[in-house]
Design an enzyme around this catalytic site. Structure first.
Site, PDB file in Angstrom:
ATOM      1  N   GLY C  27     -46.622  18.170  14.398  1.00  0.00           N
ATOM      2  CA  GLY C  27     -47.911  17.555  14.122  1.00  0.00           C
ATOM      3  C   GLY C  27     -48.039  16.970  12.742  1.00  0.00           C
ATOM      4  O   GLY C  27     -47.234  17.255  11.840  1.00  0.00           O
ATOM      5  N   ASN C  28     -49.065  16.132  12.573  1.00  0.00           N
ATOM      6  CA  ASN C  28     -49.300  15.467  11.300  1.00  0.00           C
ATOM      7  C   ASN C  28     -50.635  14.752  11.340  1.00  0.00           C
ATOM      8  O   ASN C  28     -51.172  14.464  12.395  1.00  0.00           O
ATOM      9  CB  ASN C  28     -48.168  14.465  11.002  1.00  0.00           C
ATOM     10  CG  ASN C  28     -47.682  13.766  12.274  1.00  0.00           C
ATOM     11  OD1 ASN C  28     -48.411  12.957  12.846  1.00  0.00           O
ATOM     12  ND2 ASN C  28     -46.491  14.104  12.726  1.00  0.00           N
ATOM     13  N   GLY C  45     -41.071  17.113   8.509  1.00  0.00           N
ATOM     14  CA  GLY C  45     -40.379  18.399   8.604  1.00  0.00           C
ATOM     15  C   GLY C  45     -40.677  19.403   7.515  1.00  0.00           C
ATOM     16  O   GLY C  45     -39.934  20.368   7.350  1.00  0.00           O
ATOM     17  N   SER C  73     -43.570  11.360   7.690  1.00  0.00           N
ATOM     18  CA  SER C  73     -43.410  11.852   9.060  1.00  0.00           C
ATOM     19  C   SER C  73     -42.664  10.848   9.922  1.00  0.00           C
ATOM     20  O   SER C  73     -42.891   9.635   9.809  1.00  0.00           O
ATOM     21  CB  SER C  73     -44.798  12.091   9.658  1.00  0.00           C
ATOM     22  OG  SER C  73     -44.702  12.208  11.058  1.00  0.00           O
ATOM     23  N   SER C  74     -41.788  11.348  10.794  1.00  0.00           N
ATOM     24  CA  SER C  74     -41.086  10.435  11.706  1.00  0.00           C
ATOM     25  C   SER C  74     -42.075   9.715  12.633  1.00  0.00           C
ATOM     26  O   SER C  74     -41.755   8.683  13.203  1.00  0.00           O
ATOM     27  CB  SER C  74     -40.035  11.206  12.516  1.00  0.00           C
ATOM     28  OG  SER C  74     -40.632  12.298  13.170  1.00  0.00           O
ATOM     29  N   ASP C  75     -43.281  10.254  12.767  1.00  0.00           N
ATOM     30  CA  ASP C  75     -44.293   9.618  13.613  1.00  0.00           C
ATOM     31  C   ASP C  75     -45.117   8.561  12.873  1.00  0.00           C
ATOM     32  O   ASP C  75     -46.088   8.028  13.424  1.00  0.00           O
ATOM     33  CB  ASP C  75     -45.256  10.681  14.182  1.00  0.00           C
ATOM     34  CG  ASP C  75     -44.545  11.659  15.097  1.00  0.00           C
ATOM     35  OD1 ASP C  75     -43.738  11.210  15.926  1.00  0.00           O
ATOM     36  OD2 ASP C  75     -44.795  12.872  14.998  1.00  0.00           O
ATOM     37  N   HIS C  94     -52.090  14.035  14.999  1.00  0.00           N
ATOM     38  CA  HIS C  94     -51.171  14.303  16.104  1.00  0.00           C
ATOM     39  C   HIS C  94     -50.846  15.788  16.084  1.00  0.00           C
ATOM     40  O   HIS C  94     -50.458  16.333  15.053  1.00  0.00           O
ATOM     41  CB  HIS C  94     -49.896  13.476  15.910  1.00  0.00           C
ATOM     42  CG  HIS C  94     -48.795  13.829  16.856  1.00  0.00           C
ATOM     43  ND1 HIS C  94     -48.985  13.998  18.206  1.00  0.00           N
ATOM     44  CD2 HIS C  94     -47.451  14.035  16.643  1.00  0.00           C
ATOM     45  CE1 HIS C  94     -47.828  14.298  18.784  1.00  0.00           C
ATOM     46  NE2 HIS C  94     -46.899  14.327  17.863  1.00  0.00           N
ATOM     47  N   HIS C  96     -49.289  19.266  18.743  1.00  0.00           N
ATOM     48  CA  HIS C  96     -48.729  19.716  20.019  1.00  0.00           C
ATOM     49  C   HIS C  96     -49.551  20.911  20.500  1.00  0.00           C
ATOM     50  O   HIS C  96     -48.995  21.867  21.039  1.00  0.00           O
ATOM     51  CB  HIS C  96     -47.250  20.104  19.864  1.00  0.00           C
ATOM     52  CG  HIS C  96     -46.312  18.946  19.683  1.00  0.00           C
ATOM     53  ND1 HIS C  96     -45.045  18.917  20.179  1.00  0.00           N
ATOM     54  CD2 HIS C  96     -46.484  17.742  19.068  1.00  0.00           C
ATOM     55  CE1 HIS C  96     -44.448  17.768  19.856  1.00  0.00           C
ATOM     56  NE2 HIS C  96     -45.306  17.044  19.179  1.00  0.00           N
ATOM     57  N   ASP C 119     -69.710  16.300  24.435  1.00  0.00           N
ATOM     58  CA  ASP C 119     -70.114  16.191  23.028  1.00  0.00           C
ATOM     59  C   ASP C 119     -69.107  15.370  22.219  1.00  0.00           C
ATOM     60  O   ASP C 119     -69.432  14.907  21.121  1.00  0.00           O
ATOM     61  CB  ASP C 119     -70.228  17.587  22.394  1.00  0.00           C
ATOM     62  CG  ASP C 119     -71.511  18.306  22.792  1.00  0.00           C
ATOM     63  OD1 ASP C 119     -72.475  17.637  23.199  1.00  0.00           O
ATOM     64  OD2 ASP C 119     -71.543  19.553  22.703  1.00  0.00           O
ATOM     65  N   HIS C 168     -45.543  14.109  26.256  1.00  0.00           N
ATOM     66  CA  HIS C 168     -45.452  14.409  24.843  1.00  0.00           C
ATOM     67  C   HIS C 168     -46.632  15.298  24.403  1.00  0.00           C
ATOM     68  O   HIS C 168     -46.571  16.512  24.609  1.00  0.00           O
ATOM     69  CB  HIS C 168     -45.383  13.073  24.080  1.00  0.00           C
ATOM     70  CG  HIS C 168     -45.051  13.185  22.630  1.00  0.00           C
ATOM     71  ND1 HIS C 168     -44.431  12.170  21.930  1.00  0.00           N
ATOM     72  CD2 HIS C 168     -45.274  14.160  21.733  1.00  0.00           C
ATOM     73  CE1 HIS C 168     -44.268  12.550  20.667  1.00  0.00           C
ATOM     74  NE2 HIS C 168     -44.767  13.751  20.531  1.00  0.00           N
ATOM     75  N   TYR C 226     -78.312  15.163  16.739  1.00  0.00           N
ATOM     76  CA  TYR C 226     -77.634  16.403  16.411  1.00  0.00           C
ATOM     77  C   TYR C 226     -77.268  16.377  14.929  1.00  0.00           C
ATOM     78  O   TYR C 226     -76.871  15.349  14.404  1.00  0.00           O
ATOM     79  CB  TYR C 226     -76.370  16.540  17.258  1.00  0.00           C
ATOM     80  CG  TYR C 226     -75.590  17.805  17.036  1.00  0.00           C
ATOM     81  CD1 TYR C 226     -75.826  18.946  17.801  1.00  0.00           C
ATOM     82  CD2 TYR C 226     -74.605  17.881  16.045  1.00  0.00           C
ATOM     83  CE1 TYR C 226     -75.110  20.110  17.603  1.00  0.00           C
ATOM     84  CE2 TYR C 226     -73.885  19.047  15.836  1.00  0.00           C
ATOM     85  CZ  TYR C 226     -74.140  20.155  16.615  1.00  0.00           C
ATOM     86  OH  TYR C 226     -73.424  21.318  16.411  1.00  0.00           O
TER      87      TYR C 226
END
Lengths: 229, 229, 229, 229
Positions: C27-28, C45, C73-75, C94, C96, C119, C168, C226
């Site tokens: 994640g990132n 990483g 990040s590789s993403d 992102h 998981h 919501d 994914h 709200y």
């Protein structure tokens, strides 16, 4: 003597309950010093909260205790078998983490359903065959190592850095014991997600081979580009 | 007076929420002093976070309060019944831990699917019969003890250190109350894994008898070799 | 230079494991500075526990590293693709997270079963189509962004602030990266509840349109009432 | 002014995330001062970690803000409706706790399968009917209170201290708001165990009436003998 090795094994062992992989005194981790031919492993039945680096037991590849006052883990012969069979691994981890163990008990491989899994394993997480009564009756823990080695036959332990022992629980390994801990965390996580994916899609097939290869190779081998340097 | 006994019971009681076995004020643990014929138990309805060793209530085997200002747990007669029936046990634990309780509510034993279970129980975790209206209407908590004892008939409480009370929740016991706590943790853990194994393999049969015997005996009896000395 | 931007991205990244959305280094999160045309993102990483605001990597919208010693990040190309396609968003997340990922792996949208979901999302959480071998083989992470953008075609990214990438895991976005983190928490939560609702009612239909509209509009748009101010 | 009342409401609100019942800013708790005809409630959309006793908003039974700078929870009219309909209750709690919400979303009551449930509810946890478009379009939160009151018709709110709002989530109440929090914890816990019991026994019937009565009355009414004094 083996201060660094014992510290490395200690850090891996205490990481297991911190990652939620361990209840009570289940599980153990070991780290090997290849040049000296010895590995350090958790003592048997000692509570993780009471563990110190000095408690680690150093054992050689013939199974003799080389350093340490305590009895080594009863699973020591399984670790020894794996260190002998897989010359490139530096550490072994055994847990009873609940989701992975559920697959082991059911005798089902963990199917490879997504990229999280493909980041760690180059395919499904396999299950050993059941052990035979004579294997159980004789050198049980050594034979546990043997069924793992048999299951890995013709496979690269780096592609397949862990396995489920039928009716029992997972073992993982890696270039270092820290990496074997990481793989144990990942295996538990993908087992959890696989169970839920099966509830949503009982006939779900494996990830497509191109996507598997892409993710596994992002993190492994010559073309890896995940992480720093 | 009973300072050590009360501390032992106290430590066991506060371990229950720490292990995630207890919500709110559910559950209780007791420790017995056999020579003096008394046991110490949690007071009724007191929050675990407010509990002190001095709050423990000491009760004799006729059910009379011997020491302590507070009312003992409403489940005290169940503990007393078990201490009378099983002369070798030193402690009793009652929780409403969620996975084990799910089996109790469903009236299903926890099947023995793997070695984690076999490390603690020499077979499935059994369920009592449902209680009869007249048992519920009379001395309910004492009768709860009676259906447990009935279920254990012809079994060794050391082989079978816990049971599910039908529609209710688990009870465990052991040579010490600390061991009964450990068994309660293990029972919850194997209930969780059994539920998931059943989702993966609805017709899964029990572990093979040789593997069960091997694991149970690694930890119990004359040939045990798990742990230190 | 980009001190505030890096702090914003840092705070979002370390919030992910704190909310239980992240295991290991999965994640990132990234935050964009639109006037300057750059965004700050997690390095690849790096363990969350070791992360500092200074570690964040600043990248421009052509994908060039503008500030930072570490590899992004590789993403990163996926984040960049989303910032280019959705001009009103200020952050991308992102994860998981396990329940949302289970839906992604199964290739099933998260159905909108209740007001918690309404919501945050103006309908089901959608799934991208599977990626083609040539997309995987070429600029994989950029193409991941492309299938997300394709899935959002003709939809308002504010109505649909997240998506599941097939096989994914989830991506979310929002006016700020902090809001994208909140949406990631909400998505995981509604995925968990949807799985359980399906176990209770396998043929459950979606929430009624009036109730969906009421809840989404309580929190979004001109008539929102709200919160404060 | 209402210092004690605000502290009581504050303590109940911050207990909700501590018990794992609340994600993000979902949920709210309120405490009433009957003689003065006002209740204190959480402000709308404020993060629990930033909440202080002074932030609580005091509202009268006509819905007018009497004290506090912030907007009260958007669910305030639901709380007000319940305080008006149930003259003996002292507090109301609303959560989106995941297992109870799963039942609410599925429109299924939580069946009463065991004694844990019977310790808190004198029967199944009921579900309201779905709200009509005109109820949703008009005074939505007040009408939410109305469907709860309708569902409780001819029932004693003390026997039935909580309900599931269809497609939405649980509400609980009690003589004090602290007791309503305890009931919210218990409801989430029995929802979790009921889901698992249904997985083990899909056709499981309710607890036997004698056992239900025994447990409910151990804790409620003139013959209660659980707890101190």
């Amino acid at each position: 003597m083996f201060k660094e090795l014992k510290r490395e094994a200690y850090e891996a062992n205490v990481a297991l309950p911190r990652h939620g992989l361990i209840n009570l005194t289940f599980g153990n981790a070991s780290a090997i010093d290849r040049p000296r031919g010895v590995f350090a492993i958790k003592p048997s039945g000692v509570d993780y909260s009471a563990l110190t680096p000095e408690d680690m037991v150093v054992v050689d590849l013939e199974g003799r205790r080389v350093e340490g006052r305590l009895n080594p883990s009863s699973d020591t012969p399984t670790h020894r078998r794996l260190f002998l069979a897989f010359p490139d691994i530096g550490g072994v981890v055994h847990t009873h983490s609940s989701h992975a163990t559920a697959f082991a008990q059911a005798g089902r491989p963990i199917p490879i359903f997504g990229t999280t899994h493909a980041d760690y394993f180059n395919g499904a997480v396999l299950v050993t065959r059941k052990m035979r009564p004579e294997e159980i009756a004789s050198a049980y823990e050594w034979e546990t190592g043997n069924v793992i080695v048999e299951r890995l036959q013709n496979l690269d332990p780096a592609d397949c850095p862990g396995v489920l022992v039928n009716r029992h629980a997972p073992f993982t390994w890696g270039p270092t014991v820290a990496k074997a801990v990481e793989t144990a965390v990942a295996m538990e996580c993908v087992a959890d997600m696989a169970l839920m994916s099966l509830a949503l899609a009982p006939d779900l097939g494996p990830i497509e081979p191109e996507l598997l290869a892409k993710h596994f190779k992002r993190k492994h081998g010559a073309g890896a580009y995940y992480g720093q340097a």
